[in-house]
Scaffold this motif. Structure first.
Motif, PDB file in Angstrom:
ATOM      1  N   TYR A   9       0.822  -1.208   0.000  1.00 36.96           N
ATOM      2  CA  TYR A   9       0.000   0.000   0.000  1.00 36.96           C
ATOM      3  C   TYR A   9       0.858   1.261   0.000  1.00 36.96           C
ATOM      4  O   TYR A   9       0.555   2.236  -0.673  1.00 36.96           O
ATOM      5  N   LEU A  10       1.959   1.231   0.755  1.00 37.18           N
ATOM      6  CA  LEU A  10       2.854   2.382   0.856  1.00 37.18           C
ATOM      7  C   LEU A  10       3.978   2.353  -0.175  1.00 37.18           C
ATOM      8  O   LEU A  10       4.799   3.267  -0.215  1.00 37.18           O
ATOM      9  N   ASN A  11       4.040   1.285  -0.972  1.00 39.53           N
ATOM     10  CA  ASN A  11       5.106   1.102  -1.958  1.00 39.53           C
ATOM     11  C   ASN A  11       6.484   1.093  -1.280  1.00 39.53           C
ATOM     12  O   ASN A  11       7.429   1.729  -1.731  1.00 39.53           O
ATOM     13  N   MET A  12       6.561   0.373  -0.181  1.00 38.19           N
ATOM     14  CA  MET A  12       7.799   0.213   0.580  1.00 38.19           C
ATOM     15  C   MET A  12       8.055  -1.278   0.751  1.00 38.19           C
ATOM     16  O   MET A  12       7.206  -2.094   0.421  1.00 38.19           O
ATOM     17  N   SER A  13       9.215  -1.629   1.286  1.00 34.82           N
ATOM     18  CA  SER A  13       9.528  -3.044   1.514  1.00 34.82           C
ATOM     19  C   SER A  13       8.957  -3.510   2.853  1.00 34.82           C
ATOM     20  O   SER A  13       8.714  -2.705   3.758  1.00 34.82           O
ATOM     21  N   VAL A  14       8.769  -4.813   2.961  1.00 36.67           N
ATOM     22  CA  VAL A  14       8.303  -5.392   4.218  1.00 36.67           C
ATOM     23  C   VAL A  14       9.326  -5.128   5.312  1.00 36.67           C
ATOM     24  O   VAL A  14       8.963  -4.839   6.460  1.00 36.67           O
ATOM     25  N   THR A  15      10.605  -5.190   4.976  1.00 29.64           N
ATOM     26  CA  THR A  15      11.667  -4.902   5.937  1.00 29.64           C
ATOM     27  C   THR A  15      11.517  -3.495   6.493  1.00 29.64           C
ATOM     28  O   THR A  15      11.669  -3.272   7.687  1.00 29.64           O
ATOM     29  N   TRP A  16      11.221  -2.532   5.633  1.00 29.49           N
ATOM     30  CA  TRP A  16      11.013  -1.151   6.078  1.00 29.49           C
ATOM     31  C   TRP A  16       9.865  -1.081   7.075  1.00 29.49           C
ATOM     32  O   TRP A  16       9.964  -0.403   8.097  1.00 29.49           O
TER      33      TRP A  16
END
Length: 56
Positions: A9-16
């Motif tokens: 949804y945020l266009n980020m990585s799961v790690t982030w």
């Protein structure tokens, strides 16, 4: 939303999401304990957080 859905949804990585989201003010809800704990996020919280991050 779970962490994977939040990351997409945020266009980020799961790690982030695991490492930085709570440090930057995104509220997570933890279910369970230890290594099996799951993080969940409210859609309304994620939307509000994203609006606060807007630069202009």
């Amino acid at each position: 939303m779970d962490t994977k859905q939040t990351a997409e949804y945020l266009n980020m990585s799961v790690t982030w999401v695991y490492r930085d989201a709570s440090r930057l003010g995104l509220t997570a809800y933890k279910f369970g304990t230890g290594r099996n704990a799951k993080l969940q996020f409210k859609v309304s919280d994620v939307d509000a957080w994203a609006r606060q991050q807007r630069l202009g």
